[in-house]
Enzyme design. Structure first.
Site, PDB file in Angstrom:
ATOM      1  N   ARG A 185      -4.762   7.087   0.146  1.00  0.00           N
ATOM      2  CA  ARG A 185      -3.902   5.910   0.009  1.00  0.00           C
ATOM      3  C   ARG A 185      -4.353   5.006  -1.125  1.00  0.00           C
ATOM      4  NH1 ARG A 185      -5.589   2.093   4.101  1.00  0.00           N
ATOM      5  NH2 ARG A 185      -3.662   0.924   3.753  1.00  0.00           N
TER       6      ARG A 185
ATOM      7  N   CYS B  88       0.846  -1.196   0.000  1.00  0.00           N
ATOM      8  CA  CYS B  88       0.000   0.000   0.000  1.00  0.00           C
ATOM      9  C   CYS B  88       0.879   1.241   0.000  1.00  0.00           C
ATOM     10  CB  CYS B  88      -0.836   0.089   1.279  1.00  0.00           C
ATOM     11  SG  CYS B  88      -1.857  -1.341   1.599  1.00  0.00           S
TER      12      CYS B  88
ATOM     13  N   ASN C  34       0.179  -2.455   5.680  1.00  0.00           N
ATOM     14  CA  ASN C  34       0.795  -3.721   6.055  1.00  0.00           C
ATOM     15  C   ASN C  34       2.241  -3.548   6.518  1.00  0.00           C
ATOM     16  OD1 ASN C  34      -0.849  -5.967   6.014  1.00  0.00           O
ATOM     17  ND2 ASN C  34       0.528  -7.037   4.617  1.00  0.00           N
TER      18      ASN C  34
HETATM   19  C1  LIG Z   1      -4.201  -6.166   4.081  1.00  0.00           C
HETATM   20  C2  LIG Z   1      -4.311  -4.639   4.121  1.00  0.00           C
HETATM   21  C3  LIG Z   1      -2.983  -4.070   3.752  1.00  0.00           C
HETATM   22  C4  LIG Z   1      -2.720  -4.281   2.282  1.00  0.00           C
HETATM   23  C5  LIG Z   1      -1.334  -4.707   2.024  1.00  0.00           C
HETATM   24  O1  LIG Z   1      -0.416  -4.014   2.374  1.00  0.00           O
HETATM   25  N1  LIG Z   1      -1.193  -5.882   1.364  1.00  0.00           N
HETATM   26  C6  LIG Z   1       0.077  -6.352   0.866  1.00  0.00           C
HETATM   27  C7  LIG Z   1       0.750  -7.338   1.797  1.00  0.00           C
HETATM   28  S1  LIG Z   1       2.484  -7.104   1.834  1.00  0.00           S
HETATM   29  O2  LIG Z   1       2.812  -5.820   2.486  1.00  0.00           O
HETATM   30  O3  LIG Z   1       2.968  -7.114   0.442  1.00  0.00           O
HETATM   31  O4  LIG Z   1       3.003  -8.236   2.599  1.00  0.00           O
HETATM   32  C8  LIG Z   1      -4.758  -4.120   5.501  1.00  0.00           C
HETATM   33  C9  LIG Z   1      -4.843  -2.585   5.534  1.00  0.00           C
HETATM   34  C10 LIG Z   1      -5.940  -2.231   6.568  1.00  0.00           C
HETATM   35  C11 LIG Z   1      -6.290  -3.585   7.194  1.00  0.00           C
HETATM   36  C12 LIG Z   1      -7.621  -3.748   7.931  1.00  0.00           C
HETATM   37  C13 LIG Z   1      -7.704  -2.711   9.061  1.00  0.00           C
HETATM   38  C14 LIG Z   1      -8.974  -2.902   9.899  1.00  0.00           C
HETATM   39  C15 LIG Z   1      -9.069  -4.321  10.459  1.00  0.00           C
HETATM   40  C16 LIG Z   1      -8.026  -4.562  11.543  1.00  0.00           C
HETATM   41  C17 LIG Z   1      -8.193  -5.934  12.176  1.00  0.00           C
HETATM   42  O5  LIG Z   1      -7.189  -6.114  13.137  1.00  0.00           O
HETATM   43  C18 LIG Z   1      -8.050  -6.997  11.098  1.00  0.00           C
HETATM   44  C19 LIG Z   1      -9.033  -6.798   9.978  1.00  0.00           C
HETATM   45  C20 LIG Z   1      -8.985  -5.390   9.343  1.00  0.00           C
HETATM   46  C21 LIG Z   1     -10.254  -5.293   8.458  1.00  0.00           C
HETATM   47  C22 LIG Z   1      -7.703  -5.171   8.513  1.00  0.00           C
HETATM   48  C23 LIG Z   1      -7.544  -6.200   7.367  1.00  0.00           C
HETATM   49  C24 LIG Z   1      -6.249  -5.992   6.574  1.00  0.00           C
HETATM   50  O6  LIG Z   1      -5.144  -6.265   7.362  1.00  0.00           O
HETATM   51  C25 LIG Z   1      -6.138  -4.550   6.017  1.00  0.00           C
HETATM   52  C26 LIG Z   1      -7.216  -4.386   4.955  1.00  0.00           C
END
Ligand SMILES: C[C@H](CCC(=O)NCCS(=O)(=O)O)[C@H]1CC[C@H]2[C@@H]3CC[C@@H]4C[C@H](O)CC[C@]4(C)[C@H]3C[C@H](O)[C@]12C
Length: 323
Positions: free
Chosen positions: A16, A2, A79
């Protein structure tokens, strides 16, 4: 992966890219001042600032990915795998879970400096929302018009970094991301002069040669450099149209096209890009398949209410037929 960033024209904008290989069925949600916000270990906030942002709503609770409150304070979770380390409850501190962090800050504070002070007494604790939504490894950017900080709960404890770039991507830790910019001090928006060798005649055969060597790949360190260069050199007019267009172009410089980043048998894409006018409380977004900008204005609902207003994302292309 992100990327979150800031931009100031006449108004201040915060937003974002959410890059992921699947969607949690996101929606834009407005939390009004009297929506009771429960917390797992600290006192509930029954009255608080209103805020707007991207969520998954689970059991009536808004799980915010990024949001802006009515005072213009903004925050996004990105993340941070392998580095995020949440702690057991610490007596005498404000024990906040990662999923409560955005509501807890935006519900109470108006500026980064107020938030920074509160962070000194806060611990991010390892309490998951539910079995369906376990803890996710995140770090955060908190911004107002003037400044930003990065918040990272790592093995050593809670780290709060001043963020002079107003930008966050993913790994590694923020100190290393900032340090890495030193390697790009020679990048320029102007055409280069030949410092290569006095013995050679080199030509500026193309525009844009001043930034040859700027990373173009989609890794998190490269996106940090590319987005920093784009955001910090960005210029636009002051109108809302010009400013939000510029903002989406900044995010577009690090957006992910399906097919370029493999994750198992899927591909990571930029699921949505957001741009909130933090002065007006208008949350704009585009999605991977909807290039039209959609807007949700927090001031169009009753902010003294007690119920969430939730807007499922408009996801298909909106094509204007011109003939
Ligand atoms: C996965 C996303 C980041 C995207 C990313 O970066 N993907 C690449 C991976 S990599 O960096 O390449 O390895 C993140 C960003 C915001 C997050 C939500 C925040 C609220 C809530 C918090 C709770 O505790 C758990 C569930 C919850 C819905 C979360 C789910 C998930 O975690 C979300 C969507």
């Amino acid at each position: 992966m992100c990327t979150a960033t800031n931009y100031v024209a006449k108004d201040h904008y915060f937003g974002r890219n959410l890059d992921l290989e699947f969607s949690y069925r996101e929606s834009v949600t407005i939390t009004p001042r009297n929506f009771p916000l429960p917390f797992r270990t600290v006192s509930d906030l029954t009255t608080h600032h209103a805020f707007i942002g991207m969520t998954t709503v689970a059991d009536g609770y808004p799980l915010y990915y990024d949001a802006t409150n009515e005072k213009g304070l903004s925050m996004a979770g990105l993340n941070f795998p392998g580095n995020a380390d949440y702690k057991p409850e610490t007596p005498g501190k404000n024990n906040i879970t990662p999923f409560e962090f955005i509501p807890w800050i935006l519900g109470q504070f108006e500026t980064v400096s107020q938030a920074r002070e509160a962070l000194q007494e806060m611990v991010l604790v390892d309490i998951p929302f539910s079995a369906e939504f376990p803890l996710s490894p995140l770090h955060w950017i908190i911004s107002d018009r003037e400044e930003s900080v990065t918040v990272e709960s790592v093995k050593d404890g809670l780290r709060v970094y001043d963020n002079p770039v107003g930008l966050l991507t993913n790994n590694p830790t923020f100190d290393i991301q900032l340090f890495n910019l030193n390697n790009y001090a020679s990048m320029s928006t102007a055409q280069p002069e030949n410092h290569f060798s006095k013995k050679l005649q080199l030509d500026t055969y193309s525009r844009g040669l001043g930034a040859v060597g700027l990373p173009g790949d989609l890794s998190s360190m490269s996106r940090f450099v590319k987005a920093a260069f784009t955001a910090m050199n960005s210029i636009s007019g002051e109108s809302e149209s010009e400013a939000i267009s510029q903002f989406f172009h900044i995010l577009g410089s690090v957006a992910q096209q399906r097919g370029c980043v493999e994750v198992g048998d899927k591909y990571e894409i930029t699921i949505y890009s957001s741009c909130c006018n933090t002065d007006k409380g208008i949350y704009y977004y585009t999605t991977y398949e909807n290039s039209q900008v959609t807007a949700v204005d927090m001031h169009k609902v009753d902010l003294d209410g007690a119920d969430l207003s939730t807007y499922p994302l408009v996801t298909g292309q909106q094509i204007l037929a011109q003939n």
